[in-house]
Design a protein around this motif. Sequence first.
Motif, PDB file in Angstrom:
ATOM      1  N   ILE A 137      52.167  24.004  95.827  1.00 51.80           N
ATOM      2  CA  ILE A 137      53.019  23.100  97.103  1.00 51.80           C
ATOM      3  C   ILE A 137      51.907  23.049  97.989  1.00 51.80           C
ATOM      4  O   ILE A 137      51.382  23.794  98.724  1.00 51.80           O
ATOM      5  N   VAL A 138      51.535  21.575  98.239  1.00 48.12           N
ATOM      6  CA  VAL A 138      50.768  21.287  99.454  1.00 48.12           C
ATOM      7  C   VAL A 138      51.389  20.349 100.364  1.00 48.12           C
ATOM      8  O   VAL A 138      52.547  19.939 100.251  1.00 48.12           O
ATOM      9  N   GLU A 139      50.743  20.164 101.481  1.00 48.45           N
ATOM     10  CA  GLU A 139      51.192  19.041 102.521  1.00 48.45           C
ATOM     11  C   GLU A 139      51.356  17.602 102.150  1.00 48.45           C
ATOM     12  O   GLU A 139      52.278  16.920 102.349  1.00 48.45           O
ATOM     13  N   ASP A 140      50.093  17.011 101.254  1.00 50.19           N
ATOM     14  CA  ASP A 140      50.116  15.832 100.976  1.00 50.19           C
ATOM     15  C   ASP A 140      49.328  15.679  99.923  1.00 50.19           C
ATOM     16  O   ASP A 140      48.097  15.556 100.294  1.00 50.19           O
ATOM     17  N   ILE A 141      49.774  15.213  98.829  1.00 48.68           N
ATOM     18  CA  ILE A 141      48.945  15.123  97.603  1.00 48.68           C
ATOM     19  C   ILE A 141      48.089  13.628  97.698  1.00 48.68           C
ATOM     20  O   ILE A 141      46.947  13.681  97.083  1.00 48.68           O
ATOM     21  N   SER A 142      48.621  12.959  98.796  1.00 48.22           N
ATOM     22  CA  SER A 142      47.820  11.469  98.764  1.00 48.22           C
ATOM     23  C   SER A 142      46.649  11.874  99.753  1.00 48.22           C
ATOM     24  O   SER A 142      45.485  11.046  99.789  1.00 48.22           O
ATOM     25  N   ASN A 143      46.477  12.945 100.516  1.00 48.01           N
ATOM     26  CA  ASN A 143      45.400  13.121 101.480  1.00 48.01           C
ATOM     27  C   ASN A 143      44.225  13.669 100.371  1.00 48.01           C
ATOM     28  O   ASN A 143      44.561  14.651  99.616  1.00 48.01           O
ATOM     29  N   GLN A 144      43.043  13.150 100.608  1.00 43.02           N
ATOM     30  CA  GLN A 144      41.979  13.661  99.487  1.00 43.02           C
ATOM     31  C   GLN A 144      41.754  15.034  99.619  1.00 43.02           C
ATOM     32  O   GLN A 144      41.405  15.662  98.422  1.00 43.02           O
ATOM     33  N   PHE A 145      41.687  15.736 100.764  1.00 49.02           N
ATOM     34  CA  PHE A 145      41.475  17.310 100.815  1.00 49.02           C
ATOM     35  C   PHE A 145      42.258  17.824  99.778  1.00 49.02           C
ATOM     36  O   PHE A 145      42.010  18.937  98.972  1.00 49.02           O
ATOM     37  N   PHE A 146      43.537  17.547  99.928  1.00 50.80           N
ATOM     38  CA  PHE A 146      44.528  18.264  98.877  1.00 50.80           C
ATOM     39  C   PHE A 146      44.730  17.786  97.660  1.00 50.80           C
ATOM     40  O   PHE A 146      44.891  18.673  96.663  1.00 50.80           O
ATOM     41  N   SER A 147      44.245  16.524  97.561  1.00 48.13           N
ATOM     42  CA  SER A 147      44.225  16.172  95.923  1.00 48.13           C
ATOM     43  C   SER A 147      42.787  16.782  95.282  1.00 48.13           C
ATOM     44  O   SER A 147      43.108  17.224  94.099  1.00 48.13           O
ATOM     45  N   ASP A 148      41.828  16.972  95.993  1.00 47.38           N
ATOM     46  CA  ASP A 148      40.363  17.556  95.344  1.00 47.38           C
ATOM     47  C   ASP A 148      41.158  19.125  95.185  1.00 47.38           C
ATOM     48  O   ASP A 148      40.476  19.466  94.111  1.00 47.38           O
ATOM     49  N   LEU A 149      41.865  19.659  96.131  1.00 56.50           N
ATOM     50  CA  LEU A 149      42.083  21.001  96.262  1.00 56.50           C
ATOM     51  C   LEU A 149      43.058  21.125  94.573  1.00 56.50           C
ATOM     52  O   LEU A 149      42.715  22.146  93.822  1.00 56.50           O
ATOM     53  N   ALA A 150      43.982  20.423  94.590  1.00 56.25           N
ATOM     54  CA  ALA A 150      44.971  20.406  93.356  1.00 56.25           C
ATOM     55  C   ALA A 150      44.182  20.108  92.096  1.00 56.25           C
ATOM     56  O   ALA A 150      44.372  20.917  90.896  1.00 56.25           O
ATOM     57  N   ARG A 151      43.247  19.490  92.060  1.00 53.72           N
ATOM     58  CA  ARG A 151      42.523  19.222  90.768  1.00 53.72           C
ATOM     59  C   ARG A 151      41.553  20.397  90.365  1.00 53.72           C
ATOM     60  O   ARG A 151      41.959  20.879  89.227  1.00 53.72           O
TER      61      ARG A 151
END
Length: 338
Positions: free
Chosen positions: A71-85
Amino acid sequence: MSKKITIKDIAKAANVSVTTVSFVLNDKGEKMGIRKEVIEKVLTISGEMKFKLNMIASSLRTGKTRSIGLIVEDISNQFFSDLARIIEREAINLNYRVFYCSTGGDDARAIELVNSLLQANVDGFIITPTENMKATIDRLSELQCPVVLVDRYFEEQEVSHVVLDNFEGGETATNYLLEKGFKKIAFISNYSQLIQMRFRKEGYSNAMKKAGLYDEAKILDLEYHIPEEERIEKIAVFLSSSSEIDAVLFGANYLLLAGLQSLSKLKLKIPTDKAVISFDDHDSFRLHSPSITVLSQPIEEMGKKAVRLLMMQMNDGSNYKIEKEKKKGNLIIRESVG
């Protein structure tokens, strides 16, 4: 194998209806008018009985689904999308799948997502918590559900986490601007109690105070939940009302994305009119002309460590030792400071 504890068992032990237990465990007790002492009683009993919502038939045999809730804040924010990947890649290598979702910084949605993933019987959670999510994280700990926090945490809470050393990052970025001869440095941030923003601001403030240049009027705190146009407008008003600002440190990449549009609106040039640095990198910052200097988070290390901590917790059970890790950021020098 020991018998699974069900909602019926809790209802019987607490001497309340199954419906009451269901509402309480889904954080809807207050909303449904259930008395506070009843809510506390149900939560205490469910904690004692080590209850975990379990609604997937296929997992009943082993109690394991080989899945993680991210569960992250905003998957469209690059920091979170990179982290999710990175988290997904590490999990797949260990034969786990990841369910991921965004809270949009909304507390109610965050709680709802935790409940949905509990019902999906995930084996553990990696969470970027929202501002008022402490009680929900406490509840996961009570349910003995493995959980690791990433990017931010709650100070009084004994839960494993992996975060950037935000204070050091704020200080490093500000000191770099000071070394380059800038004296009227502004800081643009979110108005929130979120710990990472608070420490970034404290790092900036500390560096400015040491240099004898701190000025509270040079800090702009914005609401998180405002439309992008409003964010751009507020940054533009702030920058134009204080013409003496010669450099700006942005507390997050999405704040700088808005800031670039504000500067363009005011026909201000980087770094000639204002030098800028942002927390968290973004693909467009490298491509921007001039390219943007950033205080980058070690996303690869953070993602790997979060998965490793979660796996240790899932394997060690009650013998698990809580780990609190701060990673040092990296100042990537580009053209926006001059």
